[in-house]
Design an enzyme around this catalytic site. Sequence first.
Site, PDB file in Angstrom:
ATOM      1  N   LYS A 170       1.098   3.580  13.083  1.00  0.00           N
ATOM      2  CA  LYS A 170       1.785   2.282  13.116  1.00  0.00           C
ATOM      3  C   LYS A 170       2.643   2.210  11.870  1.00  0.00           C
ATOM      4  CE  LYS A 170      -1.842  -0.414  15.414  1.00  0.00           C
ATOM      5  NZ  LYS A 170      -2.989  -1.330  15.173  1.00  0.00           N
ATOM      6  N   GLY A 187       0.422  -0.537  18.412  1.00  0.00           N
ATOM      7  CA  GLY A 187       1.194  -1.774  18.563  1.00  0.00           C
ATOM      8  C   GLY A 187       0.555  -2.902  17.784  1.00  0.00           C
ATOM      9  N   SER A 213      -3.038  -2.227  26.038  1.00  0.00           N
ATOM     10  CA  SER A 213      -4.264  -2.550  25.321  1.00  0.00           C
ATOM     11  C   SER A 213      -4.843  -3.816  25.937  1.00  0.00           C
ATOM     12  CB  SER A 213      -3.930  -2.760  23.833  1.00  0.00           C
ATOM     13  OG  SER A 213      -5.072  -3.188  23.135  1.00  0.00           O
ATOM     14  N   ASN A 265     -11.814  -1.743  16.465  1.00  0.00           N
ATOM     15  CA  ASN A 265     -11.330  -2.477  15.291  1.00  0.00           C
ATOM     16  C   ASN A 265     -12.422  -2.635  14.234  1.00  0.00           C
ATOM     17  OD1 ASN A 265      -9.270  -3.908  17.561  1.00  0.00           O
ATOM     18  ND2 ASN A 265      -8.366  -3.315  15.605  1.00  0.00           N
ATOM     19  N   LYS A 278      -6.354   1.025  27.316  1.00  0.00           N
ATOM     20  CA  LYS A 278      -7.229   0.966  26.135  1.00  0.00           C
ATOM     21  C   LYS A 278      -8.042  -0.313  26.238  1.00  0.00           C
ATOM     22  CE  LYS A 278      -6.030  -0.304  21.435  1.00  0.00           C
ATOM     23  NZ  LYS A 278      -5.210   0.057  20.271  1.00  0.00           N
ATOM     24  N   LEU A 279      -9.369  -0.163  26.160  1.00  0.00           N
ATOM     25  CA  LEU A 279     -10.254  -1.326  26.214  1.00  0.00           C
ATOM     26  C   LEU A 279     -10.700  -1.675  24.816  1.00  0.00           C
ATOM     27  CD1 LEU A 279     -12.658  -0.284  29.147  1.00  0.00           C
ATOM     28  CD2 LEU A 279     -10.521  -1.609  29.305  1.00  0.00           C
ATOM     29  N   LYS A 280     -10.569  -2.946  24.467  1.00  0.00           N
ATOM     30  CA  LYS A 280     -11.128  -3.407  23.195  1.00  0.00           C
ATOM     31  C   LYS A 280     -12.634  -3.549  23.372  1.00  0.00           C
ATOM     32  CE  LYS A 280      -7.477  -4.050  20.571  1.00  0.00           C
ATOM     33  NZ  LYS A 280      -7.341  -3.429  19.251  1.00  0.00           N
ATOM     34  N   GLU A 291     -11.154   4.586  18.989  1.00  0.00           N
ATOM     35  CA  GLU A 291     -10.278   4.215  17.877  1.00  0.00           C
ATOM     36  C   GLU A 291     -11.029   3.340  16.878  1.00  0.00           C
ATOM     37  OE1 GLU A 291      -6.780   2.375  19.439  1.00  0.00           O
ATOM     38  OE2 GLU A 291      -6.100   1.626  17.502  1.00  0.00           O
ATOM     39  N   ASP A 347      -7.119   4.235  12.988  1.00  0.00           N
ATOM     40  CA  ASP A 347      -6.012   3.277  12.961  1.00  0.00           C
ATOM     41  C   ASP A 347      -6.006   2.657  11.555  1.00  0.00           C
ATOM     42  OD1 ASP A 347      -4.382   1.032  13.184  1.00  0.00           O
ATOM     43  OD2 ASP A 347      -5.303   0.218  14.980  1.00  0.00           O
TER      44      ASP A 347
END
Length: 368
Positions: free
Chosen positions: A261, A289, A133, A189, A159-161, A212, A237
């Site tokens: 998770k 994670g 990530s 997020n 995975k790119l934020k 996500e 998530d």
Amino acid sequence: MTLSAVELWRGEIELVTPFRTSFGTEVSRELLYVHAVGDSHSGWGECVAMVDPNYSSEYLDNCVQVISRFLVPLLHGDTSADDFIFRAAPIRGNYMSKACVEAALLDLRLREQSVSLAKFLGATKTRVASGVSVGIQNSLDDLVRVVGEYLALGYLRVKLKIEPGSDIELVKTIRREFGDDLLLQVDANAAYTVADAEHLKELDDFNLLLIEQPLPEDDLVGHIKLAKIINTPVCLDESITSIETARGALDLEACSIINIKPGRVGGYLEAKKIHDLCLSRGVPVWCGGMLETGIGRAANLALAALPGFTLPGDISASARYFARDITTPFVLVNGHIVVPNTVGIGIEPLPEMLVNFRKVETFEVVSN
Ligand code: SMG
Ligand code: MG
């Protein structure tokens, strides 16, 4: 079967590099562990909550309170992980606190029975494909460099934020630099609203594995609408906190992939139930994670070795997070990490690391 005491340990390990997401920047990992002490064995569980309630409403100081006041009193000398989860059901929410106590208890009980967590959960793999990530960087050049370094180490998926103002361009750049074969996904997020649907649809051009948690955790209706508009698969998530929320989200087509998770869903037993549900429906899952140290990472590896975990997860090598992990480090071998297969979670804190941690509470446990 014995459990004679429960200890809470706290400490902090600096991250090798700051990790920026749409909700903030982590520069170090503050830690809370539950140590379940029996007569002949002991077990460890790691709490995945952060210092601040930004990823979700849970945060570390509050977890200490919840564990001390409400969860430890539920434990007796012979309490199993199942018993504990049953007794903890009337306590609402507080998934990360419950998961941490459950993990320590599972580790203890499985050590008493000489069974590995992987075997207990039904693992079918001996190693797990590892993704990484990548936090939001200061510039596109930095992003290309950082992704290139991780790929050189062998990570199998990136995975790119993302966040508003820092999204399409990132994906376009990484696709251009590293090609169409790279397994690539993004994580917002919860930074967008459903009004951003047409903008997020631009991601459809880049063949992403998934997007996500684009919208707030309680905006299930928004995710349902968004999933109808964009072609990129929606993965949840933060919104998924139990088997019920997982089933509901799938039934209503709010998502087609789930990030599991254990900390977010109240433990490994619930995580396995969600896995089983998704496996029965052919819904792909992967293990998320929370910047765990080796204690949480070991247990996550056991879970990610189950057959439904068909996508690489956010379980990276210890060196991606810490110069020195609390356990012997987990390493990347050909893009994979080996699943511990001895007893319990298969690993424990190194004494030379634990001296830098503080035992903040010790609770005696009554025999039954
Ligand atoms: O452990 O490699 C890791 C971090 C993976 O991106 C990651 N976690 O939303 O999935 C997520 C975030 C939550 C933690 S951000 C501090
Ligand atoms: Mg996420």
